[in-house]
Design an enzyme around this catalytic site. Structure first.
Site, PDB file in Angstrom:
ATOM      1  N   HIS A 180      29.599  45.218  37.098  1.00  0.00           N
ATOM      2  CA  HIS A 180      29.382  44.932  35.677  1.00  0.00           C
ATOM      3  C   HIS A 180      30.549  45.407  34.810  1.00  0.00           C
ATOM      4  O   HIS A 180      30.600  45.087  33.609  1.00  0.00           O
ATOM      5  CB  HIS A 180      28.084  45.598  35.206  1.00  0.00           C
ATOM      6  CG  HIS A 180      27.234  44.700  34.365  1.00  0.00           C
ATOM      7  ND1 HIS A 180      27.741  43.956  33.315  1.00  0.00           N
ATOM      8  CD2 HIS A 180      25.909  44.397  34.417  1.00  0.00           C
ATOM      9  CE1 HIS A 180      26.769  43.259  32.760  1.00  0.00           C
ATOM     10  NE2 HIS A 180      25.643  43.501  33.410  1.00  0.00           N
ATOM     11  N   ASP A 199      30.481  40.379  32.227  1.00  0.00           N
ATOM     12  CA  ASP A 199      29.095  40.459  31.791  1.00  0.00           C
ATOM     13  C   ASP A 199      28.259  39.412  32.518  1.00  0.00           C
ATOM     14  O   ASP A 199      28.772  38.608  33.314  1.00  0.00           O
ATOM     15  CB  ASP A 199      29.007  40.259  30.279  1.00  0.00           C
ATOM     16  CG  ASP A 199      29.685  41.377  29.506  1.00  0.00           C
ATOM     17  OD1 ASP A 199      29.604  42.528  29.972  1.00  0.00           O
ATOM     18  OD2 ASP A 199      30.307  41.094  28.466  1.00  0.00           O
TER      19      ASP A 199
END
Length: 488
Positions: A459, A463
């Site tokens: 992450h 995104d």
């Protein structure tokens, strides 16, 4: 007059600092050619054969099977030049041993497993006809002297041994007929048999050329347990063990059997996998998204390709081609994170790793420049690397340097998974099994070939929108392979 040269364990690359001897390919007294493999070793990356840069007669070997040596430690000595007679070879080996300082354990040939720093030397130019195993004598037994003019027989590694004080080995034990080391796939398997008191010479290996696999040893142990037989010798009291241990000798390792379980050392490939996955969990904030896709058209396209003649195209190659096309659209997922610089490094080339299950555990071979290969080239490279992985012949370079991993866990008959990212990569695509399921196709319920796709991603590099876009593009290509025509 032959010149004796020492060949040391070479630097095997990729930061490896040590290797474990799995199998000797030559004996003392054998004639070897330049670049002939002389020993098979296991590193944290792979099982490799080490070739000798010298040609001549082997005068000494350093380390038994199962011994771990650091890079730069002596492996063998070779008499180079005119062929040496047995007496000449023995004199050369003896002169090298005499030239070593007392207590120099790295210099003495053929380290004995389980003996601390005590090593057994080979002083003859030709190998003995057989390498007898040695059974421990009862306390107080007087060992008979060795035959006149012969070197002490080196005990085989299948029987645990204790080294007496003063740097000498107890001799004169009752020899048992044997013809050298038993072919075993891994030192861990040999150790498992030894620690459970199992004689490997009584087993018939199910591997190639009678190679004994871990499954063979575990089956024999289960059979012994089912018959109520004891496979492990009873342990003496702690005081008796302390009294039997020579002064100054190394502490014997504790038994691996604790509370009915078995301890398996995390070393070699298994240890490297454990370290990498643990690091991935510590450092990477991962997330997973998944989607079901109708793979019917992809399966039909593959069937049409293979019906047209030429080399067969594998399904894995088509999925890899889809991956490289998706990474071209979403380069964030073909990247790594530089923690020191606090930067995301986007990579220009796609080196595609793929998970392969082998007898030695899970390995991830890497297809270099996968983005520049077509379906035929990917199929051929997958086949080559898979065969090398199963044979334990992958090089460290073929197991490292990946930028993205494709994990086809559908071969295990499962639908989905949330895999751990292969550090230091940023993402992994998982592919489940393809099975017929009810599916709404063109407004009607039909039976279609459905597959579940999952993407685990770092992450930090992107995104959910980017990860979702990547996975949706992959699913679109699976459902409509013609989408790929834009990038071919």
């Amino acid at each position: 007059m032959a010149q004796v040269l020492e060949f040391k364990l070479p630097d095997l690359g990729e930061g490896l600092t040590e290797a474990e001897i799995v199998r000797w390919l030559v004996q003392v007294g054998d004639v070897v050619a330049v670049d002939q493999p002389v020993v098979e070793v296991e590193t944290a990356k792979a099982m490799v054969e080490v070739p000798c840069p010298y040609g001549g007669v082997v005068t000494a070997r350093f380390g038994e099977e199962g011994t771990e040596l650091p890079v730069g430690a002596p492996l063998i000595t070779v008499a180079v030049g005119a062929p040496a007679s047995g007496a000449d070879t023995a004199a050369q080996a003896g002169s090298r041993t005499a030239a070593r300082p007392a207590g120099d354990t790295a210099a003495a040939p053929e380290a004995s497993e389980g003996s601390g720093n005590v090593l057994v030397g080979y002083g003859t130019g030709a190998p003995p006809a057989r390498r007898p195993r040695v059974r421990p004598q009862p306390p107080g037994a007087t060992p008979p002297p060795p035959a006149s003019g012969s070197a002490p027989a080196a005990p085989a590694q299948d029987t645990p041994r204790a080294a007496p004080a003063g740097g000498t080995r107890a001799g004169g034990d009752t020899p048992v007929n044997g013809d050298g080391p038993v072919p075993v796939i891994s030192p861990l398997v040999r150790r498992l048999a030894r620690e459970n008191g199992l004689d490997l010479r009584e087993l018939t290996g199910s591997g190639p050329d009678g190679l004994i696999l871990r499954a063979d040893v575990e089956y024999a142990l289960r059979a012994a347990a089912a018959q109520g037989g004891r496979t492990t010798a009873p342990h003496p009291e702690p005081q008796a063990r302390a009294a039997a241990r020579p002064e100054g000798s190394a502490q014997a390792p504790a038994s691996t059997a604790v509370g009915g379980g078995t301890r398996v050392p995390l070393k070699g490939v298994r240890g490297a996998v454990a370290d990498k996955l643990s690091r991935s969990r510590r450092e990477i904030p991962d997330a997973t998204c998944w989607v079901d896709a109708d793979a019917t058209e992809l399966m039909r396209a593959r069937a049409a390709m293979n019906a047209a003649g030429g080399p067969k195209i594998s399904l894995l190659a088509l999925l890899a081609r889809i991956c490289t096309a998706a990474l071209a659209r979403y380069p964030e997922l073909n990247s790594t994170v530089d923690l020191a610089a606090r930067e995301v490094v986007r990579l220009d080339q796609v080196h595609l790793g793929f998970a392969a299950q082998t007898e030695r555990g899970l390995v991830v071979p890497v297809v270099r420049d996968a983005h520049a290969r077509d379906a035929e080239g990917l199929t051929a490279e997958f086949a080559r690397l898979t065969e090398a992985a199963r044979a334990g012949r992958l090089t460290p370079g073929e197991l490292t340097g990946g930028t993205f991993t494709l994990n086809n866990y559908g071969v295990f008959g499962v639908d989905g998974s949330t895999p751990i990212i292969n550090h230091p990569e940023a993402a992994m695509l998982g592919v489940g099994r393809i099975v017929p399921k009810p599916w709404v196709h063109e407004g009607e319920l039909a039976v279609r070939q459905v597959v579940q796709l999952s993407l685990t991603f770092d992450h930090r590099v992107c995104d959910g929108g980017t990860a979702g876009g990547f996975l949706r593009y992959v699913a679109d290509c699976v459902e409509q392979p013609a989408v790929l025509l834009r990038t071919l």
